[in-house]
Write a protein that holds these residues in place. Sequence first.
Motif, PDB file in Angstrom:
ATOM      1  N   UNK A  82       0.819  -1.220   0.000  1.00 25.48           N
ATOM      2  CA  UNK A  82       0.000   0.000   0.000  1.00 25.48           C
ATOM      3  C   UNK A  82       0.852   1.269   0.000  1.00 25.48           C
ATOM      4  N   UNK A  83       1.763   1.466   0.971  1.00 30.00           N
ATOM      5  CA  UNK A  83       2.581   2.677   0.887  1.00 30.00           C
ATOM      6  C   UNK A  83       3.528   2.681  -0.313  1.00 30.00           C
ATOM      7  N   UNK A  84       3.992   1.504  -0.724  1.00 26.30           N
ATOM      8  CA  UNK A  84       4.872   1.446  -1.886  1.00 26.30           C
ATOM      9  C   UNK A  84       4.128   1.843  -3.160  1.00 26.30           C
ATOM     10  N   UNK A  85       2.921   1.353  -3.320  1.00 24.97           N
ATOM     11  CA  UNK A  85       2.135   1.704  -4.511  1.00 24.97           C
ATOM     12  C   UNK A  85       1.767   3.180  -4.511  1.00 24.97           C
ATOM     13  N   UNK A  86       1.415   3.720  -3.347  1.00 25.51           N
ATOM     14  CA  UNK A  86       1.075   5.144  -3.273  1.00 25.51           C
ATOM     15  C   UNK A  86       2.280   6.006  -3.628  1.00 25.51           C
ATOM     16  N   UNK A  87       3.437   5.652  -3.111  1.00 25.92           N
ATOM     17  CA  UNK A  87       4.646   6.420  -3.414  1.00 25.92           C
ATOM     18  C   UNK A  87       5.037   6.275  -4.879  1.00 25.92           C
ATOM     19  N   UNK A  95      10.660   7.344  -4.644  1.00 19.73           N
ATOM     20  CA  UNK A  95       9.707   7.551  -3.538  1.00 19.73           C
ATOM     21  C   UNK A  95       9.282   6.207  -2.948  1.00 19.73           C
ATOM     22  N   UNK A  96       9.167   5.189  -3.798  1.00 10.80           N
ATOM     23  CA  UNK A  96       8.835   3.855  -3.295  1.00 10.80           C
ATOM     24  C   UNK A  96       9.959   3.320  -2.410  1.00 10.80           C
ATOM     25  N   UNK A  97      11.202   3.600  -2.759  1.00 13.24           N
ATOM     26  CA  UNK A  97      12.331   3.176  -1.922  1.00 13.24           C
ATOM     27  C   UNK A  97      12.289   3.879  -0.565  1.00 13.24           C
ATOM     28  N   UNK A 129      -2.413   7.546   5.058  1.00  6.21           N
ATOM     29  CA  UNK A 129      -2.015   8.465   3.987  1.00  6.21           C
ATOM     30  C   UNK A 129      -1.915   7.728   2.656  1.00  6.21           C
ATOM     31  N   UNK A 130      -1.393   6.531   2.689  1.00  5.77           N
ATOM     32  CA  UNK A 130      -1.283   5.729   1.463  1.00  5.77           C
ATOM     33  C   UNK A 130      -2.651   5.412   0.891  1.00  5.77           C
ATOM     34  N   UNK A 131      -3.577   5.040   1.756  1.00  5.43           N
ATOM     35  CA  UNK A 131      -4.934   4.741   1.291  1.00  5.43           C
ATOM     36  C   UNK A 131      -5.610   5.980   0.698  1.00  5.43           C
ATOM     37  N   UNK A 132      -5.381   7.127   1.312  1.00 11.14           N
ATOM     38  CA  UNK A 132      -5.949   8.377   0.780  1.00 11.14           C
ATOM     39  C   UNK A 132      -5.361   8.693  -0.594  1.00 11.14           C
ATOM     40  N   UNK A 133      -4.055   8.526  -0.733  1.00 10.92           N
ATOM     41  CA  UNK A 133      -3.416   8.785  -2.032  1.00 10.92           C
ATOM     42  C   UNK A 133      -3.922   7.817  -3.092  1.00 10.92           C
ATOM     43  N   UNK A 134      -4.047   6.546  -2.736  1.00  9.94           N
ATOM     44  CA  UNK A 134      -4.458   5.547  -3.715  1.00  9.94           C
ATOM     45  C   UNK A 134      -5.921   5.660  -4.119  1.00  9.94           C
ATOM     46  N   UNK A 135      -6.791   6.021  -3.196  1.00 11.15           N
ATOM     47  CA  UNK A 135      -8.222   5.991  -3.470  1.00 11.15           C
ATOM     48  C   UNK A 135      -8.877   7.356  -3.524  1.00 11.15           C
ATOM     49  N   UNK A 136      -8.089   8.394  -3.643  1.00  5.82           N
ATOM     50  CA  UNK A 136      -8.655   9.746  -3.743  1.00  5.82           C
ATOM     51  C   UNK A 136      -9.002  10.082  -5.161  1.00  5.82           C
TER      52      UNK A 136
END
Length: 136
Positions: A82-87, A95-97, A129-136
């Motif tokens: 989740x955070x990796x995909x959002x980044x 950013x994923x790193x 934060x990752x969920x918000x970035x991915x699903x916003x």
Amino acid sequence: MSGAAATGAVLATGAGQYLAWVKDHSDQTCETTDGLCFTWWGLTAVPLVMTIALVVLIVVYKQLDIRPRLAIIPPTFLLAPLPLAAAQTTAGWWAAAIAGGAWSCVLALAAWSRYRIVGITASATLLLTSLIVLYH
């Protein structure tokens, strides 16, 4: 903590690069096929990346004396996409790193009773934060 962060960053970068290579390889192989096309690399990519990540996390967390590993490795391993995909979608592979390093670090912090609340709060914030970035 720097060992956990470095491990997360290396695993995130390695997994991203490997999965990109597999996608390119599969696209080239299936370029002339009109129907469904499966390659050996495409079918085994995710299980291979997950197995390598699991083994590396077990070894590194044992070296860092992070306990209980059974409570720390599954969230590190299963929720990391989740955070990796959002980044990755926001700013690219670098950013994923960074997200991989941050994710490993905050979950490793949660293993120590002295920093448990900080680690859990930081990991929950990063996940939300990752969920918000991915699903916003």
